[in-house]
Scaffold this active site. Sequence first.
Site, PDB file in Angstrom:
ATOM      1  N   TYR A 422       0.827  -1.217   0.000  1.00 63.50           N
ATOM      2  CA  TYR A 422       0.000   0.000   0.000  1.00 63.50           C
ATOM      3  C   TYR A 422       0.855   1.258   0.000  1.00 63.50           C
ATOM      4  CZ  TYR A 422      -2.084   3.676   3.036  1.00 63.50           C
ATOM      5  OH  TYR A 422      -2.446   4.858   3.619  1.00 63.50           O
ATOM      6  N   TYR A 425       2.897   1.444  -3.258  1.00 65.31           N
ATOM      7  CA  TYR A 425       1.965   1.676  -4.375  1.00 65.31           C
ATOM      8  C   TYR A 425       1.601   3.155  -4.456  1.00 65.31           C
ATOM      9  CZ  TYR A 425      -2.599   0.779  -6.809  1.00 65.31           C
ATOM     10  OH  TYR A 425      -3.668   0.770  -7.663  1.00 65.31           O
ATOM     11  N   CYS A 426       1.282   3.751  -3.315  1.00 63.74           N
ATOM     12  CA  CYS A 426       0.931   5.170  -3.290  1.00 63.74           C
ATOM     13  C   CYS A 426       2.148   6.040  -3.582  1.00 63.74           C
ATOM     14  CB  CYS A 426       0.324   5.539  -1.940  1.00 63.74           C
ATOM     15  SG  CYS A 426      -1.268   4.749  -1.612  1.00 63.74           S
ATOM     16  N   GLU A 427       3.295   5.685  -3.022  1.00 67.19           N
ATOM     17  CA  GLU A 427       4.517   6.442  -3.295  1.00 67.19           C
ATOM     18  C   GLU A 427       4.812   6.473  -4.784  1.00 67.19           C
ATOM     19  OE1 GLU A 427       9.313   5.952  -2.658  1.00 67.19           O
ATOM     20  OE2 GLU A 427       7.987   5.051  -1.162  1.00 67.19           O
ATOM     21  N   GLY A 429       2.677   6.157  -7.202  1.00 67.45           N
ATOM     22  CA  GLY A 429       1.676   6.975  -7.867  1.00 67.45           C
ATOM     23  C   GLY A 429       2.032   8.446  -7.858  1.00 67.45           C
TER      24      GLY A 429
END
Length: 444
Positions: A422, A425-427, A429
């Site tokens: 998580y 994944y966000c980093e 993005g």
Amino acid sequence: MHFAAAERAAPHYVAVTVVEPGSAFALDPQRWPDLGQVPPAGVTARLARRIFAQAVAHLPVRVLGPGGRRLGGGGDERSATMTLHRPHEFFARVGAHGLIGFGESYQTGAWDADDLAAVLGAFARRVADLVPRPLQKLRGLYVARLPSEEDGDPVNARRNIERHYDLSNDLFELFLDESMTYSSALYGGAPAGGDESDDEARALHRAQLRKIDSILDAAGVREGSNVLEIGSGWGALAMRAAGERGAHVTTLTLSKEQKALAQERIAAAGLGERIEVRLADYREVGPPRGAPGYDAIVSVEMIEAVGERYWPDYFESIDRLLAPGGRAAVQSITMSHQRMLATRRTYTWIHKYIFPGGLIPSVPAIEQALRARTRLRLVRRLDFGEDYARTLRTWRNRFEAHWPAVSALGFDEVFHRTWRFYLAYCEAGFATGYLGVSQLTFAR
């Protein structure tokens, strides 16, 4: 860095090594029911294998099969490494569940990466082209849809928030900065230190306070201001508004765990008379007693949980509760309008395992919601997406450094891998420009 600039920068190479050992940890099928069984490896798995091979052939990715067999081109000694431990499971899950299966196969240990954010970033840069265009036309038939029980009505909204924010206050305290602020920091060009150093932890704290001050400035919060905060977190913004600026704050949360700790922290700071923490939905609140509305309304990264259907309700509530001459400031994660339209009905891995319900808006979608039912208009915008990548990298490093303490709270290795994925994944993005974050100021 904007997308075009990222494309001109030095390429990010990814090496993929395919091996076949067993899982290194036990998976509790009752705790993780959808991870306990591997989908049948049929036609969809073969199609997933083919699409994956085509995708990496057009990326700066090097794929190595068992025994070092080359499966793709590109890559060099700078490459991050993705290792498929159980390729049959990987392709079965991706074939059956698409990107949800991609994440689930990481949760189960079917694949690993030495630099997870770099691996995910390599795919994120070309996410729109990973699936062949003829197959993209069938996307509506293939991808999962948001379940009705995650719709953001007042009842579901509480359940959605509880599933994430009521996990454990102790968990969040272990990897957030000392203010316990769970949103993008605003570094403002401050240089980065070592990712796991005391310097970087201090830099994160300073940047979080800078972010809070920035949004309080945008909303015009000063001595005696009557402030409404939609989304309390653990009280950091309310405490800074009351303690540093002398404001009176009503702050709303749907998380019982957050409310309890926020009240404890507020009392310890001696700010109980200036701050009221309410367990309430934004749709349930009226103006302050004896006043036409709040002088300022602030909301930091709460709109993402609202859901597209309720964005007009959210902004209508802000308009209804804002006093004449007042300002509202909202910090929101954003994505491009085209990408939002393409994905707004999609049920994602993030929905399933991290943040149920909701949707990341685009700025044009926010402006449309404003025009639909309010007198509010966007008057100021501050973008700082690169700062979110740095914030997430620091959180991820702190989460890993404190994993023994997190594990002692009762979280298992699948949770460890879930949250590692998580955060990375966000980093990825934000680092690739797929996602952004903005402070948006509204006035009538």
